[in-house]
Motif scaffolding. Structure first.
Motif, short mmCIF file in Angstrom:
data_model
loop_
_atom_site.label_atom_id
_atom_site.label_comp_id
_atom_site.label_asym_id
_atom_site.label_seq_id
_atom_site.Cartn_x
_atom_site.Cartn_y
_atom_site.Cartn_z
N TRP A 39 45.80 45.15 46.85
CA TRP A 39 44.61 44.74 46.09
C TRP A 39 44.76 43.27 45.71
O TRP A 39 45.83 42.87 45.24
CB TRP A 39 44.49 45.62 44.83
CG TRP A 39 43.22 45.43 44.07
CD1 TRP A 39 42.95 44.45 43.15
CD2 TRP A 39 42.03 46.23 44.15
NE1 TRP A 39 41.67 44.60 42.65
CE2 TRP A 39 41.08 45.68 43.24
CE3 TRP A 39 41.65 47.36 44.89
CZ2 TRP A 39 39.80 46.21 43.05
CZ3 TRP A 39 40.38 47.88 44.69
CH2 TRP A 39 39.47 47.32 43.80
N PRO A 40 43.71 42.48 45.89
CA PRO A 40 43.84 41.03 45.70
C PRO A 40 43.68 40.60 44.24
O PRO A 40 43.27 41.39 43.39
CB PRO A 40 42.67 40.48 46.52
CG PRO A 40 41.60 41.53 46.34
CD PRO A 40 42.34 42.86 46.30
N PHE A 41 43.96 39.33 43.97
CA PHE A 41 43.54 38.74 42.72
C PHE A 41 42.01 38.80 42.66
O PHE A 41 41.34 38.56 43.67
CB PHE A 41 43.94 37.26 42.64
CG PHE A 41 45.38 37.03 42.29
CD1 PHE A 41 45.84 37.23 40.99
CD2 PHE A 41 46.29 36.59 43.25
CE1 PHE A 41 47.17 37.00 40.66
CE2 PHE A 41 47.62 36.35 42.93
CZ PHE A 41 48.06 36.55 41.63
N GLN A 42 41.48 39.11 41.49
CA GLN A 42 40.02 39.05 41.31
C GLN A 42 39.68 38.23 40.08
O GLN A 42 40.46 38.16 39.12
CB GLN A 42 39.43 40.47 41.21
CG GLN A 42 39.56 41.24 42.53
CD GLN A 42 38.84 42.57 42.55
OE1 GLN A 42 38.76 43.25 41.53
NE2 GLN A 42 38.32 42.95 43.72
N SER A 43 38.51 37.62 40.14
CA SER A 43 38.06 36.75 39.05
C SER A 43 37.07 37.50 38.16
O SER A 43 36.35 38.38 38.62
CB SER A 43 37.37 35.52 39.64
OG SER A 43 36.73 34.77 38.62
N HIS A 44 37.04 37.13 36.89
CA HIS A 44 35.97 37.65 36.02
C HIS A 44 34.63 37.16 36.55
O HIS A 44 33.65 37.87 36.49
CB HIS A 44 36.15 37.14 34.59
CG HIS A 44 37.37 37.67 33.94
ND1 HIS A 44 37.34 38.67 33.02
CD2 HIS A 44 38.67 37.35 34.11
CE1 HIS A 44 38.57 38.94 32.63
NE2 HIS A 44 39.40 38.16 33.29
N ALA A 45 34.64 35.93 37.08
CA ALA A 45 33.40 35.32 37.58
C ALA A 45 32.24 35.68 36.66
O ALA A 45 31.23 36.23 37.10
CB ALA A 45 33.13 35.76 39.02
N SER A 46 32.40 35.37 35.40
CA SER A 46 31.32 35.65 34.46
C SER A 46 30.06 34.91 34.90
O SER A 46 30.13 33.92 35.62
CB SER A 46 31.73 35.24 33.05
OG SER A 46 32.75 36.09 32.60
N MET A 47 28.93 35.43 34.45
CA MET A 47 27.63 34.93 34.93
C MET A 47 27.47 33.43 34.72
O MET A 47 26.90 32.73 35.55
CB MET A 47 26.53 35.73 34.22
CG MET A 47 25.16 35.56 34.79
SD MET A 47 25.10 35.93 36.54
CE MET A 47 24.08 34.58 37.08
N GLY A 48 27.94 32.93 33.63
CA GLY A 48 27.97 31.49 33.40
C GLY A 48 29.38 31.10 33.04
O GLY A 48 30.16 31.92 32.57
N PRO A 49 29.71 29.83 33.24
CA PRO A 49 31.03 29.38 32.82
C PRO A 49 31.16 29.48 31.29
O PRO A 49 30.16 29.43 30.58
CB PRO A 49 31.07 27.93 33.25
CG PRO A 49 29.87 27.69 34.09
CD PRO A 49 28.88 28.75 33.79
N ALA A 50 32.38 29.62 30.81
CA ALA A 50 32.58 29.77 29.38
C ALA A 50 32.13 28.53 28.63
O ALA A 50 32.19 27.40 29.13
CB ALA A 50 34.05 30.04 29.08
N CYS A 51 31.69 28.77 27.41
CA CYS A 51 31.25 27.70 26.53
C CYS A 51 31.84 27.98 25.15
O CYS A 51 32.03 29.14 24.77
CB CYS A 51 29.72 27.71 26.47
SG CYS A 51 29.01 26.52 25.31
N ALA A 52 32.14 26.94 24.43
CA ALA A 52 32.60 27.12 23.04
C ALA A 52 32.12 25.93 22.23
O ALA A 52 32.00 24.81 22.74
CB ALA A 52 34.12 27.21 22.98
N VAL A 53 31.81 26.19 20.98
CA VAL A 53 31.40 25.12 20.06
C VAL A 53 32.38 25.12 18.89
O VAL A 53 32.68 26.17 18.32
CB VAL A 53 29.97 25.36 19.53
CG1 VAL A 53 29.58 24.28 18.52
CG2 VAL A 53 28.97 25.41 20.68
N ILE A 54 32.90 23.94 18.58
CA ILE A 54 33.72 23.78 17.37
C ILE A 54 32.94 22.88 16.42
O ILE A 54 32.57 21.75 16.77
CB ILE A 54 35.08 23.12 17.69
CG1 ILE A 54 35.97 24.07 18.51
CG2 ILE A 54 35.78 22.69 16.39
CD1 ILE A 54 36.65 25.16 17.71
#
Lengths: 152, 753
Positions: free
Chosen positions: B342-357
């Protein structure tokens, strides 16, 4: 920087921007609209979709200076009298979204599909929506919702 | 505080005497119960979980959050049940360190299983407290009172009644619960109030609709990317072209034409900021960087399984051995053996992560994040900001999907580091390549299975072993610099927990051994291939192998795959899901691949089953294989699902549906590709997922409700046996046994040849 006028959801907006800036940034940052989403910046997922003269268009790769005289419709512009569009209502009734980040693209593309083909077949729906991405895997409920909207 | 103590002693001293006061702007109160300020947010306080509004509705505070499967609604239903309130009158606030205690965030499908059960227990105590208050107020013994719709009334005199709102509306419970001293998933609290019996359920088992759906569909709710804070700058990170490299020099002149651009650099960490978002995008693209020359660290994806097999073992483990396995193999008439990958798999979330500080005066900050664990993520941000952890509030805001330890925590730590260096509030969003290319990965693994068969065709032993990368190179809690890329890039190495799992099943073979070994991470820090939790951590890998193998053993012993499972599974609930799925799917018994084809299309049916932390799932896949192109279509998927008592059948069904399509995507398409230098699966072209044209034609879901069994999770169970069901169906259709995922056209065609 160039002065650019964008016709969005029936209103003209003047912005100062690089001519090659993708429309997505103008909509989100200059006009303060939050529905087109950044998903890839590569026209591969559809989260940023708007209608340009009624045609689903990836705003993340559409330069702002290519839209002179064009009519841009966003998710905020498809509601009438404050009521959800029938596609939106069907998506609500079918409880479609999970994370909901991709939803803008599916709704806008479905709106355009039903304008063009009011009673689409399953095959036509699948073809029209090919290329859009949904990571949560809500495909089946989306198919149900679009069929429901077509009956509405 | 004195006021509060005085009031409480007054009530205590007055016994059942009612004290009526009028609060400013409020109606006459029944009595002064509880506290006027929310007591400290600590696990033992009842007020940390439940409060009553002026209108008598309830608000519950959940230290987990929902990623779109309706588990928050399910928890609100459980609270409504215990409080005898209609679901419409119960709100739930989630994932804010300022309002809820740390219940572990979204984690291991425990939202309802642990988080909801703890809230329901607190709600049972709240109801008990409310009845005690009503007893004092009405002068009626508590056992003579009944509750309906948030009104406590005398069983014998309907005129004697009082509402929750009148008792304690807009005030706060000031009593304590027995707390098990655990933080996170394991947190549990209990009071004197006992939970209702199943027979009295009115809200549990119904299907109210999710509250987050309308704002998501009409676009009126905020996602993290929509959060704006005063004085905020926009940031983008720049990752090295070779994993492990760091910037040697940065050409500032290459971005000097961009207004307000600032280069942020600390050791290997590199980012750019600008007041305007698109300027930050341009700067990240334009900045010329000279990177250090490092030895390419990876074997490349085509050699990953050879690498794993040859790699040193860093840790090993397994389940208790049943019987004498080696003896059984010695005496076997036949041994069936197979290996799976079984290979490595990515979360490949629908959009890239974002964060606000958001930096606040007085050395405080707020983190807005889509991470599944805002309590822990805020601690991770505090570490990068150099602030005490109680000075950083973490607020969960919907993000672009989250199915485990994805890139959200890294974005939070990156944004915190950038805010610290620039002294400004920051919104950071990754590029697609930063996300798919650099998110923590579901680990690659290899698996070996053997079965000993006696001369009569009975299975006398099963030996299953896995060797792969740990699922915890970085911890899901993302609260430490060693668990975040920003920490790694500023000098902190990984501190992996070396852990793997074993198949979860009830096969009653007389001898059984299940073991695992892990291998060292490919890079000791800042690796784009660091192992982490991805929806059902290791479940798809392990059960692809174990349940494909059961199919192989069934055929090797001339047994139908469903009959094989019905013969060997021991737990009644496991038998029930297998039977239900087979019946619903119209299972056709066979003892060899049927290879039913017409023209270019071959059709097949496969079954697989697994347990997951109390939940049991059986999947039957009906697939079509195009013999010319090698393309597989999961045409019809049938799932039988038992997760104990069902809280909300509609949302459970939708959750399973999502699992089906995501599972189909993972087993047909998903493999993280990489060369010696870096991950090359960096977008949707190079890491394709399921397209609408490939969605199943139909899905059949059988929900098995077990009212007397505590609820277990549903977020991941279906994902576990899914790949094996599809692989087994492909075998039935074509006679080709795929032992490596994903089932790409190339692998199918290689099998046909």
């Amino acid at each position: 920087m160039a002065k650019i006028t964008l016709n969005v959801d029936g209103k003209a907006h003047g912005i100062d921007a690089d001519a090659d800036m993708p429309l997505l940034y103008a909509l989100r940052d200059d006009l303060g609209l939050r529905n087109p989403k950044f998903g890839c910046g590569l026209a591969q997922c559809g989260a940023c979709t708007v209608l340009v003269d009624g045609v689903p268009t990836r705003s993340c790769v559409t330069p702002v200076d290519s839209l002179d005289g064009r009519k841009i419709t966003t998710l905020a512009g498809i509601q009438k009298d404050g009521k959800p569009h029938k596609v939106q209502q069907a998506f609500i009734d079918e409880q479609v979204p999970q994370c909901g980040y991709c939803l803008n693209g599916w709704v806008m593309t479905s709106v355009a599909l039903l304008e063009e083909t009011p009673k689409p077949t399953d095959k036509q729906i699948r073809e029209a929506l090919t290329g859009l991405k949904c990571r949560c895997g809500t495909h089946i409920s989306m198919l149900r919702a679009i069929k429901r909207a077509a009956q509405a | 505080m004195n006021m509060q103590i005085n009031r409480r002693s007054l009530i205590a001293g007055a016994g059942a005497l009612t004290v009526s006061v009028v609060l400013p702007g409020g109606k006459a109160r029944a009595a002064v119960f509880g506290a006027d300020k929310r007591p400290p947010l600590i696990p033992e306080n009842l007020s940390s979980y439940i409060s009553i509004r002026a209108d008598g509705g309830a608000v519950c505070y959940w230290g987990k959050m929902d990623m779109g499967q309706g588990t928050d609604l399910g928890c609100a239903q459980m609270v409504a049940e215990e409080l005898d309130l209609p679901i419409e009158r119960v709100d739930i606030l989630a994932g804010d360190t300022g309002t809820s205690v740390n219940q572990g965030g979204a984690s291991g499908s425990t939202g309802i299983q642990l988080g909801g059960v703890a809230l329901a227990s607190a709600a049972a105590e709240a109801r008990w407290q409310l009845v005690q208050m009503a007893s004092k107020h009405l002068g009626v013994p508590a056992d003579q009172l009944t509750v309906a719709n948030g009104v406590v009334m005398s069983k014998t005199d309907g005129a004697k009644k009082v509402t929750y709102g009148e008792l304690i509306g807009e005030r706060f419970f000031d009593t304590q619960l027995e707390w098990n001293k655990q933080i996170g998933n394991a947190l549990f609290v209990k009071g004197t109030g006992v939970r209702k019996s199943v027979a009295d359920y009115k809200v549990i088992g119904t299907s109210p609709l999710r509250r987050d759906v309308p704002p998501k569909v009409t676009g009126t709710g905020d996602f993290v990317v929509d959060i704006k804070v005063p004085g905020m700058i926009h940031a983008r990170v720049i990752r090295p072209p070779v994993a492990g490299a760091s910037p040697v020099s940065v050409d500032e002149a290459s971005v000097k034409n961009i207004p307000g651009v600032q280069i942020v650099r600390e050791q290997a960490f590199l980012a750019v900021t600008a007041p305007r978002e698109y300027d930050a995008v341009k700067a990240a693209r334009q900045l010329k960087v000279t990177w250090s020359d490092v030895k390419p660290p990876f074997p490349g994806h085509t050699k990953i399984y050879d690498h794993i097999r040859a790699a040193p073992v860093i840790a090993k483990g397994g389940d208790k051995v049943v019987g004498d396995v080696d003896e059984a193999f010695k005496n076997a008439a036949k041994v069936v053996e197979a290996s799976y990958e079984w290979p490595f798999q990515s979360h490949a979330s629908m959009g890239p992560a974002c964060a606000v500080i958001e930096l606040k005066p007085g050395g405080e900050a707020v983190l807005y994040s889509g991470s599944q664990k805002p309590h822990f993520t805020a601690e991770g941000a505090a570490a990068m900001l150099g602030l005490p952890k109680d000075k950083v509030r973490g607020i969960w805001v919907p993000g672009p999907g989250c199915y485990g330890r994805n890139d959200a925590g890294d974005a939070a730590a990156d944004a915190a580091l950038i805010a610290k260096i620039t002294g400004k509030s920051v919104r950071l969003i990754y590029s697609r390549a930063d996300s798919t290319g650099w998110d923590p990965k579901g680990p690659a693994s290899t698996h070996k299975a053997r079965a000993a068969i006696d001369k009569d065709g009975n299975v006398t032993a099963w030996d299953f072993s896995s060797k792969g990368f740990s699922r915890l190179d970085v911890n899901s809690n993302e609260s430490q610099p060693h668990d975040n890329l920003a920490g790694h890039m500023t000098g902190v190495a990984l501190k992996p927990t070396h852990i793997f799992n074993t198949p979860e099943e009830s096969y009653g073979f007389s001898a059984k051994r299940k073991t695992w070994e892990t291998v060292p991470p490919l890079l000791d820090r800042a690796s784009p291939l660091r192992g982490a939790h991805l929806r059902d951590p290791l479940g798809p890998q392990i059960h692809f192998a174990s349940e494909s193998f059961m199919d192989e053993v069934a055929f090797a012993t001339n047994t139908d795959p469903v009959a094989f499972r019905m013969k060997h599974l021991k737990e009644p609930r496991d038998l029930a899901v297998v039977k239900a799925a087979a019946e619903k799917a119209g299972w056709q018994p066979r003892t060899a691949a049927r290879k039913q084809a017409s023209g270019d299309i071959a059709r097949g049916q496969g079954i697989a089953y697994a347990q997951r932390n109390g939940t049991r799932v059986a999947v039957v896949a009906d697939v079509e294989v195009n013999l010319k192109t090698g393309k597989v279509w999961g045409r019809k998927i049938t799932v039988a699902h038992d997760c104990g008592v069902i809280i909300n059948p509609k949302q459970l069904t939708m959750t399973i549906e999502g699992n089906i399509c995501q599972s189909l995507s993972r087993c047909l398409h998903e493999e993280v590709k990489f060369n010696e230098k870096a991950v090359t699966s960096v977008d949707w072209e190079t890491y394709p997922i399921l397209d609408m044209s490939e969605a199943p034609e139909s899905i059949e879901i059988v929900l098995i409700n077990m009212p007397n069994i505590v609820p277990s999770g549903a977020g991941e169970g279906t994902m576990r046996p899914f790949a094996a069901a599809v692989g087994n169906a492909i075998y039935d259709a074509t006679g080709v046994r795929l032992r490596q995922a994903p089932f790409t056209p190339e692998r199918l065609k290689a099998g046909f040849a």
